[in-house]
Design a protein around this motif. Structure first.
Motif, mmCIF file in Angstrom:
data_model
loop_
_atom_site.group_PDB
_atom_site.id
_atom_site.type_symbol
_atom_site.label_atom_id
_atom_site.label_comp_id
_atom_site.label_asym_id
_atom_site.label_seq_id
_atom_site.Cartn_x
_atom_site.Cartn_y
_atom_site.Cartn_z
ATOM 1 N N GLY A 82 0.820 -1.201 0.000
ATOM 2 C CA GLY A 82 0.000 0.000 0.000
ATOM 3 C C GLY A 82 0.853 1.248 0.000
ATOM 4 O O GLY A 82 1.551 1.537 -0.968
ATOM 5 N N TYR A 83 0.827 1.987 1.097
ATOM 6 C CA TYR A 83 1.567 3.252 1.149
ATOM 7 C C TYR A 83 1.887 3.604 2.591
ATOM 8 O O TYR A 83 1.297 3.068 3.537
ATOM 9 N N GLU A 84 2.831 4.523 2.746
ATOM 10 C CA GLU A 84 3.116 5.154 4.029
ATOM 11 C C GLU A 84 3.110 6.659 3.812
ATOM 12 O O GLU A 84 3.785 7.173 2.919
ATOM 13 N N ASN A 85 2.334 7.364 4.611
ATOM 14 C CA ASN A 85 2.316 8.826 4.545
ATOM 15 C C ASN A 85 3.476 9.343 5.394
ATOM 16 O O ASN A 85 3.411 9.362 6.621
ATOM 17 N N LEU A 86 4.551 9.752 4.721
ATOM 18 C CA LEU A 86 5.742 10.207 5.434
ATOM 19 C C LEU A 86 5.473 11.477 6.236
ATOM 20 O O LEU A 86 6.173 11.756 7.217
ATOM 21 N N SER A 87 4.496 12.267 5.810
ATOM 22 C CA SER A 87 4.223 13.558 6.456
ATOM 23 C C SER A 87 3.001 13.513 7.360
ATOM 24 O O SER A 87 2.381 14.545 7.648
ATOM 25 N N SER A 88 2.666 12.324 7.860
ATOM 26 C CA SER A 88 1.463 12.188 8.693
ATOM 27 C C SER A 88 1.569 12.958 10.004
ATOM 28 O O SER A 88 0.548 13.247 10.643
ATOM 29 N N ALA A 89 2.785 13.314 10.418
ATOM 30 C CA ALA A 89 2.950 14.069 11.665
ATOM 31 C C ALA A 89 2.500 15.521 11.535
ATOM 32 O O ALA A 89 2.397 16.230 12.540
ATOM 33 N N CYS A 90 2.238 15.958 10.316
ATOM 34 C CA CYS A 90 1.791 17.342 10.102
ATOM 35 C C CYS A 90 0.260 17.347 10.052
ATOM 36 O O CYS A 90 -0.334 16.812 9.110
ATOM 37 N N PRO A 91 -0.401 17.927 11.043
ATOM 38 C CA PRO A 91 -1.862 17.830 11.121
ATOM 39 C C PRO A 91 -2.555 18.433 9.904
ATOM 40 O O PRO A 91 -2.101 19.430 9.331
ATOM 41 N N LYS A 92 -3.693 17.827 9.530
ATOM 42 C CA LYS A 92 -4.494 18.365 8.431
ATOM 43 C C LYS A 92 -5.993 18.262 8.698
ATOM 44 O O LYS A 92 -6.770 18.863 7.973
ATOM 45 N N ALA A 93 -6.398 17.503 9.702
ATOM 46 C CA ALA A 93 -7.811 17.461 10.051
ATOM 47 C C ALA A 93 -8.247 18.841 10.519
ATOM 48 O O ALA A 93 -7.517 19.549 11.224
ATOM 49 N N THR A 94 -9.446 19.234 10.139
ATOM 50 C CA THR A 94 -9.915 20.593 10.398
ATOM 51 C C THR A 94 -9.827 20.959 11.880
ATOM 52 O O THR A 94 -9.300 22.021 12.239
ATOM 53 N N ASP A 95 -10.330 20.102 12.735
ATOM 54 C CA ASP A 95 -10.335 20.416 14.165
ATOM 55 C C ASP A 95 -8.923 20.496 14.734
ATOM 56 O O ASP A 95 -8.640 21.335 15.603
ATOM 57 N N GLU A 96 -8.026 19.626 14.255
ATOM 58 C CA GLU A 96 -6.639 19.638 14.730
ATOM 59 C C GLU A 96 -5.956 20.958 14.366
ATOM 60 O O GLU A 96 -5.227 21.540 15.185
ATOM 61 N N ILE A 97 -6.190 21.403 13.144
ATOM 62 C CA ILE A 97 -5.573 22.652 12.699
ATOM 63 C C ILE A 97 -6.104 23.836 13.498
ATOM 64 O O ILE A 97 -5.341 24.683 13.976
ATOM 65 N N GLU A 98 -7.406 23.903 13.652
ATOM 66 C CA GLU A 98 -7.998 25.029 14.401
ATOM 67 C C GLU A 98 -7.489 25.053 15.847
ATOM 68 O O GLU A 98 -7.300 26.130 16.428
ATOM 69 N N ALA A 99 -7.219 23.883 16.395
ATOM 70 C CA ALA A 99 -6.717 23.825 17.777
ATOM 71 C C ALA A 99 -5.272 24.280 17.902
ATOM 72 O O ALA A 99 -4.832 24.668 18.985
ATOM 73 N N LEU A 100 -4.510 24.241 16.781
ATOM 74 C CA LEU A 100 -3.093 24.606 16.807
ATOM 75 C C LEU A 100 -2.849 26.089 16.575
ATOM 76 O O LEU A 100 -1.967 26.695 17.187
ATOM 77 N N VAL A 101 -3.611 26.690 15.672
ATOM 78 C CA VAL A 101 -3.293 28.033 15.189
ATOM 79 C C VAL A 101 -3.314 29.049 16.344
ATOM 80 O O VAL A 101 -4.247 29.107 17.137
ATOM 81 N N GLY A 102 -2.221 29.821 16.415
ATOM 82 C CA GLY A 102 -2.153 30.909 17.383
ATOM 83 C C GLY A 102 -1.804 30.500 18.790
ATOM 84 O O GLY A 102 -1.846 31.326 19.700
ATOM 85 N N THR A 103 -1.412 29.242 18.998
ATOM 86 C CA THR A 103 -1.117 28.782 20.356
ATOM 87 C C THR A 103 0.327 28.977 20.758
ATOM 88 O O THR A 103 0.703 28.699 21.902
ATOM 89 N N GLY A 104 1.191 29.424 19.833
ATOM 90 C CA GLY A 104 2.597 29.625 20.144
ATOM 91 C C GLY A 104 2.821 30.919 20.916
ATOM 92 O O GLY A 104 1.954 31.805 20.953
ATOM 93 N N ALA A 105 4.006 31.037 21.488
ATOM 94 C CA ALA A 105 4.347 32.242 22.245
ATOM 95 C C ALA A 105 4.529 33.411 21.296
ATOM 96 O O ALA A 105 4.938 33.249 20.146
ATOM 97 N N ASP A 106 4.248 34.624 21.776
ATOM 98 C CA ASP A 106 4.435 35.838 20.966
ATOM 99 C C ASP A 106 5.924 36.071 20.714
ATOM 100 O O ASP A 106 6.747 35.761 21.532
#
Length: 442
Positions: free
Chosen positions: A418-442
């Protein structure tokens, strides 16, 4: 510095020599240096084919592969050692280093080309050389061959056939070795981390180039010498430009940000694209567009397996995205007619992906020798990157979708089952992305 063992390069050269045959000779010429401004050059990027066969990184290099030649099968012409120039420009291997460090059977300075290289053309039936890449060197090769053909009192002994060396080399490069896959895995991991950092630090009011700087800092910090290509950070309507690279605008509240960036680690590329809301929350319309691209991307990735013809991936993406364009009221009509008339290209103008390797758009045929689409095989690596792009000035599109561009791209290894997604560690699900954006330090 990331590199492979001398044995790895030697094995590649043996494979290449077996493919061209004992009555052939191949000449590979390094990329020229490129002026950036007046007397300064762009950072030098070696020829990918020379890298593949030798690992050698210096400019002005010429490599000769001559199976069974008495003076050597693997011959290099390189810059001579020069203490004065090395003090200004950096260390050189020189002919001795080419032999000791890179395994050349024989090595000469580039100043000896005229005297020595024609000797390796004698009594060879075929010359593997790529015309049109270096006009000045093309003239030299033509002159050498003609001189051999017109010698007095001696049979020609000059190659009678000229064949593009890329036909064989690029086919060799399509399937990756375990060593290559491991290095690409590292490049993809670093790239995925950089995309996550960008999402975490994005907030309205930041500049596109600030996210670019953060990404490329992470690349360099983790050993990547270069980005694999010019990073794309496009917010709002800029995300609807496929190769937007200015990266100079302010990211506004309500923008969808598209980042297409990958590092080059040990001269092997990663290539990931993510799209996310600058404010941390998609609007309802933006989410619908995003989910349409995500659904198509997941479906195509899940279809990957050995034996699947490459074109099936694009056909699936076209159909899935066209169905969504109708649902989103971007297009109207029957799916089959919209595909046949290529109306889908208004919002999905590119193909589903490309090979990935030493070059980000890596080389190698997509068709077999008879012109049929090439089936996928284990150890191929390719990107899958559907997208939908609705320009701000498109009055035919629903207003809520105007100025929104979404692309989602992963790096996929074809495996035995089949296949292996080498970049699976980079989130792409809608909820995962929305939970990440803007959470880093200023």
């Amino acid at each position: 510095m990331y590199s492979f063992s001398p044995e790895t390069f030697a094995a590649r050269r043996r494979d290449f020599m077996e493919r061209i045959g004992p009555d052939s000779v191949a000449i590979l010429v390094a990329n020229p240096e490129s002026t950036r401004s007046h007397d300064t050059n762009f950072p030098y990027r070696p020829s990918s084919d020379i890298l593949y066969l030798t690992g050698f990184r210096e400019p002005q290099t010429v490599v000769v592969i001559a199976p069974g030649h008495d003076e050597g099968e693997f011959v290099m012409f390189v810059r001579d050692r020069d203490p004065n120039k090395e003090q200004w420009e950096g260390r050189r291997a020189g002919p001795d280093g080419a032999k000791a460090q890179y395994g050349a059977d024989a090595a000469f300075t580039v100043g000896e080309l005229e005297e020595k290289l024609p000797e390796f053309l004698e009594e060879r039936e075929q010359l593997f050389y790529t015309l049109g890449r270096n006009a000045e060197f093309d003239k030299r090769v033509t002159r050498w061959v003609n001189k051999l053909r017109h010698r007095r009192n001696k049979p020609s002994g000059a190659p009678g056939a000229l064949i593009d060396a890329r036909d064989i080399l690029h086919d060799m490069r399509v399937k990756k070795s375990d060593e290559e896959i491991e290095l690409m895995r590292q490049a993809v991991d670093v790239t995925a981390e950089a995309h996550v950092l960008a999402m975490k630090h994005c907030r309205p009011g930041i500049k596109e180039y600030e996210l670019q700087a953060l990404i490329e800092y992470h690349f360099r910090k983790n050993g990547a010498e270069f980005p694999a290509y010019t990073s794309i950070v496009g917010a709002g309507d800029n995300a609807t430009i496929l190769h937007y690279v200015e990266n100079r605008d302010v990211i506004d509240d309500g923008d969808v940000v598209l980042i297409d960036a990958g590092c080059e680690l040990g001269f092997y590329a990663a290539d990931i694209t993510r799209s996310f809301p600058a404010s941390g929350k998609f609007t309802s319309a933006q989410r619908d567009l995003y989910d349409a691209v995500l659904e198509a991307q997941i479906a195509v990735v899940d279809h990957i397996a050995p034996g699947v013809p490459y074109n099936e991936l694009q056909d699936m993406a076209k159909r899935k995205l066209t169905e969504s364009m109708i649902d989103l009221k971007l297009l109207s009509g029957s799916v089959d007619e919209l595909i046949e008339e290529e109306k889908y290209k208004k919002y999905y103008p590119h193909s589903i992906g490309h090979w990935l390797g030493i070059d980000v758009h890596d080389v190698g045929p997509y068709h077999d020798t008879e012109g049929s689409w090439r089936p996928l095989e284990p150890n191929m690596v390719l990107t899958i990157e559907p997208g939908l792009y609705v320009p701000e000035n498109d009055e035919d599109a629903p207003e809520a979708l105007r100025g929104v561009g979404v692309r989602i791209e992963d790096d996929i290894l074809v495996t035995e089952d089949g296949y292996e997604n080498l970049s699976s560690a980079c989130p792409k699900a809608t909820d995962e992305i929305e939970a990440l954006v803007g959470t880093g330090a200023d």
